[in-house]
Design a protein around this motif. Structure first.
Motif, mmCIF file in Angstrom:
data_model
loop_
_atom_site.group_PDB
_atom_site.id
_atom_site.type_symbol
_atom_site.label_atom_id
_atom_site.label_comp_id
_atom_site.label_asym_id
_atom_site.label_seq_id
_atom_site.Cartn_x
_atom_site.Cartn_y
_atom_site.Cartn_z
ATOM 1 N N CYS A 16 42.397 -54.904 -51.829
ATOM 2 C CA CYS A 16 43.682 -55.163 -51.153
ATOM 3 C C CYS A 16 43.512 -55.576 -49.695
ATOM 4 N N THR A 17 42.326 -55.470 -49.165
ATOM 5 C CA THR A 17 42.189 -55.585 -47.715
ATOM 6 C C THR A 17 42.508 -56.978 -47.172
ATOM 7 N N GLY A 18 42.363 -57.975 -48.017
ATOM 8 C CA GLY A 18 42.704 -59.327 -47.568
ATOM 9 C C GLY A 18 44.197 -59.492 -47.316
ATOM 10 N N LEU A 48 42.516 -49.518 -57.158
ATOM 11 C CA LEU A 48 42.916 -50.224 -55.938
ATOM 12 C C LEU A 48 42.000 -49.848 -54.785
ATOM 13 N N ASP A 49 41.577 -50.872 -54.057
ATOM 14 C CA ASP A 49 40.594 -50.686 -53.004
ATOM 15 C C ASP A 49 41.205 -51.014 -51.644
ATOM 16 N N THR A 50 41.220 -50.016 -50.767
ATOM 17 C CA THR A 50 41.747 -50.242 -49.421
ATOM 18 C C THR A 50 40.832 -49.553 -48.415
ATOM 19 N N ILE A 171 29.531 -45.802 -55.520
ATOM 20 C CA ILE A 171 28.970 -46.521 -54.365
ATOM 21 C C ILE A 171 29.538 -47.927 -54.395
ATOM 22 N N ARG A 172 29.994 -48.378 -53.257
ATOM 23 C CA ARG A 172 30.511 -49.745 -53.196
ATOM 24 C C ARG A 172 29.632 -50.573 -52.273
ATOM 25 N N SER A 173 29.237 -51.713 -52.778
ATOM 26 C CA SER A 173 28.420 -52.647 -52.015
ATOM 27 C C SER A 173 28.767 -54.043 -52.501
ATOM 28 N N PRO A 226 33.171 -59.892 -55.228
ATOM 29 C CA PRO A 226 32.513 -60.476 -56.404
ATOM 30 C C PRO A 226 32.678 -61.989 -56.489
ATOM 31 N N LEU A 227 33.576 -62.523 -55.647
ATOM 32 C CA LEU A 227 33.770 -63.983 -55.629
ATOM 33 C C LEU A 227 33.072 -64.603 -54.428
ATOM 34 N N GLY A 228 32.091 -63.894 -53.901
ATOM 35 C CA GLY A 228 31.373 -64.443 -52.753
ATOM 36 C C GLY A 228 32.290 -64.657 -51.573
ATOM 37 N N ARG A 229 33.275 -63.756 -51.443
ATOM 38 C CA ARG A 229 34.278 -63.829 -50.370
ATOM 39 C C ARG A 229 35.056 -65.141 -50.406
ATOM 40 N N GLY A 230 35.252 -65.630 -51.613
ATOM 41 C CA GLY A 230 36.057 -66.843 -51.785
ATOM 42 C C GLY A 230 35.248 -68.110 -51.766
ATOM 43 N N PRO A 268 37.800 -57.835 -56.862
ATOM 44 C CA PRO A 268 38.077 -59.112 -56.207
ATOM 45 C C PRO A 268 39.327 -59.009 -55.349
ATOM 46 N N GLY A 269 39.279 -59.691 -54.231
ATOM 47 C CA GLY A 269 40.448 -59.698 -53.356
ATOM 48 C C GLY A 269 41.262 -60.949 -53.589
ATOM 49 N N THR A 270 42.562 -60.808 -53.582
ATOM 50 C CA THR A 270 43.408 -62.007 -53.659
ATOM 51 C C THR A 270 44.764 -61.718 -53.040
ATOM 52 N N THR A 271 45.406 -62.789 -52.598
ATOM 53 C CA THR A 271 46.773 -62.678 -52.103
ATOM 54 C C THR A 271 47.704 -63.549 -52.959
ATOM 55 N N ARG A 272 47.155 -64.103 -54.030
ATOM 56 C CA ARG A 272 47.928 -65.045 -54.854
ATOM 57 C C ARG A 272 48.111 -64.561 -56.272
ATOM 58 N N GLN A 273 49.309 -64.758 -56.774
ATOM 59 C CA GLN A 273 49.611 -64.330 -58.135
ATOM 60 C C GLN A 273 48.730 -65.064 -59.155
ATOM 61 N N SER A 274 48.547 -66.379 -58.939
ATOM 62 C CA SER A 274 47.765 -67.143 -59.933
ATOM 63 C C SER A 274 46.334 -66.629 -59.994
ATOM 64 N N HIS A 275 45.769 -66.297 -58.830
ATOM 65 C CA HIS A 275 44.403 -65.774 -58.816
ATOM 66 C C HIS A 275 44.347 -64.368 -59.423
ATOM 67 N N LEU A 276 45.388 -63.597 -59.175
ATOM 68 C CA LEU A 276 45.431 -62.245 -59.759
ATOM 69 C C LEU A 276 45.339 -62.333 -61.287
ATOM 70 N N GLU A 278 44.216 -64.827 -63.071
ATOM 71 C CA GLU A 278 42.909 -65.395 -63.442
ATOM 72 C C GLU A 278 41.820 -64.313 -63.385
ATOM 73 N N ASN A 279 41.818 -63.566 -62.302
ATOM 74 C CA ASN A 279 40.765 -62.567 -62.104
ATOM 75 C C ASN A 279 40.863 -61.447 -63.130
ATOM 76 N N THR A 280 42.078 -61.032 -63.413
ATOM 77 C CA THR A 280 42.268 -59.939 -64.367
ATOM 78 C C THR A 280 41.781 -60.350 -65.749
HETATM 79 N N1 NAP Z 1 32.869 -52.474 -47.315
HETATM 80 C C1 NAP Z 1 32.852 -53.584 -46.624
HETATM 81 O O1 NAP Z 1 32.223 -53.649 -45.624
HETATM 82 C C2 NAP Z 1 33.602 -54.779 -47.110
HETATM 83 C C3 NAP Z 1 33.355 -56.042 -46.589
HETATM 84 C C4 NAP Z 1 34.049 -57.147 -47.141
HETATM 85 C C5 NAP Z 1 34.950 -56.939 -48.166
HETATM 86 N N2 NAP Z 1 35.156 -55.689 -48.621
HETATM 87 C C6 NAP Z 1 36.104 -55.368 -49.722
HETATM 88 O O2 NAP Z 1 35.906 -56.130 -50.855
HETATM 89 C C7 NAP Z 1 37.152 -56.684 -51.300
HETATM 90 C C8 NAP Z 1 36.891 -58.051 -51.849
HETATM 91 O O3 NAP Z 1 36.227 -58.793 -50.844
HETATM 92 P P1 NAP Z 1 36.733 -60.147 -50.388
HETATM 93 O O4 NAP Z 1 38.198 -60.233 -50.608
HETATM 94 O O5 NAP Z 1 36.234 -60.342 -49.034
HETATM 95 O O6 NAP Z 1 35.910 -61.175 -51.285
HETATM 96 P P2 NAP Z 1 36.106 -61.802 -52.750
HETATM 97 O O7 NAP Z 1 36.855 -60.900 -53.611
HETATM 98 O O8 NAP Z 1 34.750 -62.222 -53.165
HETATM 99 O O9 NAP Z 1 36.914 -63.112 -52.441
HETATM 100 C C9 NAP Z 1 38.235 -63.091 -52.034
HETATM 101 C C10 NAP Z 1 38.585 -64.512 -51.667
HETATM 102 O O10 NAP Z 1 38.516 -65.309 -52.838
HETATM 103 C C11 NAP Z 1 39.752 -65.949 -53.068
HETATM 104 N N3 NAP Z 1 40.007 -65.873 -54.499
HETATM 105 C C12 NAP Z 1 40.429 -64.793 -55.190
HETATM 106 N N4 NAP Z 1 40.531 -65.094 -56.500
HETATM 107 C C13 NAP Z 1 40.171 -66.381 -56.649
HETATM 108 C C14 NAP Z 1 40.074 -67.245 -57.741
HETATM 109 N N5 NAP Z 1 40.356 -66.836 -58.978
HETATM 110 N N6 NAP Z 1 39.671 -68.528 -57.526
HETATM 111 C C15 NAP Z 1 39.385 -68.957 -56.286
HETATM 112 N N7 NAP Z 1 39.452 -68.166 -55.185
HETATM 113 C C16 NAP Z 1 39.838 -66.884 -55.363
HETATM 114 C C17 NAP Z 1 40.772 -65.205 -52.259
HETATM 115 O O11 NAP Z 1 41.754 -66.086 -51.795
HETATM 116 P P3 NAP Z 1 43.304 -65.925 -52.246
HETATM 117 O O12 NAP Z 1 43.846 -64.801 -51.426
HETATM 118 O O13 NAP Z 1 43.885 -67.242 -51.902
HETATM 119 O O14 NAP Z 1 43.315 -65.624 -53.697
HETATM 120 C C18 NAP Z 1 39.938 -64.666 -51.079
HETATM 121 O O15 NAP Z 1 39.840 -65.652 -50.079
HETATM 122 C C19 NAP Z 1 38.028 -56.684 -50.065
HETATM 123 O O16 NAP Z 1 39.381 -56.568 -50.398
HETATM 124 C C20 NAP Z 1 37.505 -55.473 -49.328
HETATM 125 O O17 NAP Z 1 38.174 -54.303 -49.801
HETATM 126 C C21 NAP Z 1 34.505 -54.625 -48.106
#
Ligand code: NAP
Length: 305
Positions: A16-18, A48-50, A171-173, A226-230, A268-276, A278-280
């Motif tokens: 949720c952090t995004g 849910l992750d916050t 453990i989260r990494s 898991p999406l390489g931060r987008g 996975p983080g997302t702010t979009r319904q379509s991605h939600l 897709e990811n689910t």
């Molecule tokens: N512990 C830590 O130090 C740390 C560091 C970084 C992150 N995190 C945590 O990990 C969570 C996930 O990390 P994250 O959000 O940085 O990386 P992520 O899940 O790898 O990627 C999220 C990004 O991918 C996009 N995305 C999501 N679904 C997609 C899809 N189906 N197709 C294309 N793009 C897509 C999102 O954009 P849209 O919003 O447009 O969908 C967002 O920009 C965060 O919420 C946070 O809780 C923790």
């Protein structure tokens, strides 16, 4: 479904952090974010992750609002141990017991709950012995403020140390097609395919096979980003696997993460319904051994991040 401690949760969680601007003041669309979290829960996304540092507590407030009335359906994981300077935004660690005790009260208020399901130490404070911080967190479990404890970005040795004091439930990494460090040395060497070993030995980037350690201890491994931060720059092999299954590369990336073990829960983080959506749905992508071997073995199977 996946197991977290004594609960069943949807195989794919939600980061949720995004929804708050990370580590800073945010300009989010709160109403939309709350609706998205509730929609996620409707879809079976119940992990849910916050974290308290995101948007200086804003992210926990959002999650708290979103789960009003449905609190029992979800596992809420939040984090302690990083503090943002309100003026500079600079992040520092604070793992002192006094800080932990104050921080949990603030998180409980913002999350509108009496108990945090999963309370992670966000980073080990280099100035405070892990045993001190973890001991203080274990007291919160005894007091009923927290159900389970987790660690974030630790070594196998640190996990062992904490586990001797109080069980590590998760453990989260960062773990993805792009970042494979938590799987150990072999996996890091450019898709060499060693990632399904589960010996938990200290190797690789020095953190060791944390995924394997979790499997051996019955803990969950929560893979963030898991999406390489987008960054979905992927090589042909990923596209080919995606085409074979008539899914998207993002779904292949999430499915690959799920395939690293039945105890792995991607958030996975997302702010979009379509991605939600897709990811689910990635939980339904059944990668074969051949698919996994291709993704693992192909040199440069991913590019970036
Ligand atoms: N512990 C830590 O130090 C740390 C560091 C970084 C992150 N995190 C945590 O990990 C969570 C996930 O990390 P994250 O959000 O940085 O990386 P992520 O899940 O790898 O990627 C999220 C990004 O991918 C996009 N995305 C999501 N679904 C997609 C899809 N189906 N197709 C294309 N793009 C897509 C999102 O954009 P849209 O919003 O447009 O969908 C967002 O920009 C965060 O919420 C946070 O809780 C923790």
């Amino acid at each position: 479904m996946r197991r977290f401690a004594d609960r069943h949760v949807g195989a794919v969680g939600l980061g949720c952090t995004g929804m708050s601007r990370a580590y800073a003041e945010s300009e989010p669309n709160d109403r939309r974010s709350v609706a998205l979290i509730r929609e996620a829960v409707d879809l079976g996304v119940t992990f849910l992750d916050t974290g308290d540092v995101y948007g200086a507590g804003h992210n926990e407030t959002l999650v708290g609002r979103a789960v009003r009335g449905i609190r029992d359906l979800v596992v809420v994981g939040t984090r302690v141990g990083l503090v943002a300077d309100p003026e500079t935004g600079r992040i520092r660690c604070d793992g002192t017991p006094a800080y932990v005790r104050g921080a949990v009260e603030a998180s409980l208020r913002r999350l509108e709950t009496e108990t945090v399901d999963l309370y992670y130490l966000h980073r080990v404070d280099p100035e405070v012995p892990l045993a001190e911080t973890w001991g203080a967190m274990a007291e919160l479990v005894a007091e009923g403020k927290v159900r389970h404890l987790g660690l974030s970005q630790v070594t196998v040795a640190q996990a062992e140390e904490a586990h001797r004091i109080h069980p590590v439930a998760a453990i989260r990494s960062e773990l993805s097609l792009w970042i494979r460090d938590p799987l150990g040395t072999d996996a890091r060497r450019g898709c060499a395919g060693g990632h399904r070993s589960a010996d938990g030995q200290e190797n690789g980037d020095g953190r060791g096979n944390v995924v394997g350690w979790c499997a051996a201890k019955g803990a969950a491994f929560v893979s963030y980003a898991p999406l390489g931060r987008g960054n979905l720059r992927v090589a042909d092999v990923v596209r080919k696997v995606a085409e074979r299954h008539a899914v998207t590369p993002a779904q292949v990336a999430i499915a690959w993460t799920l395939a690293q073990g039945g105890h792995v829960i991607p958030v996975p983080g997302t702010t979009r319904q379509s991605h939600l959506y897709e990811n689910t749905r990635a939980a339904g992508v059944d990668l074969s051994e051949d698919d996994l071997a291709e993704l693992d073995a192909a040199p440069g199977c991913v590019t970036g991040p």
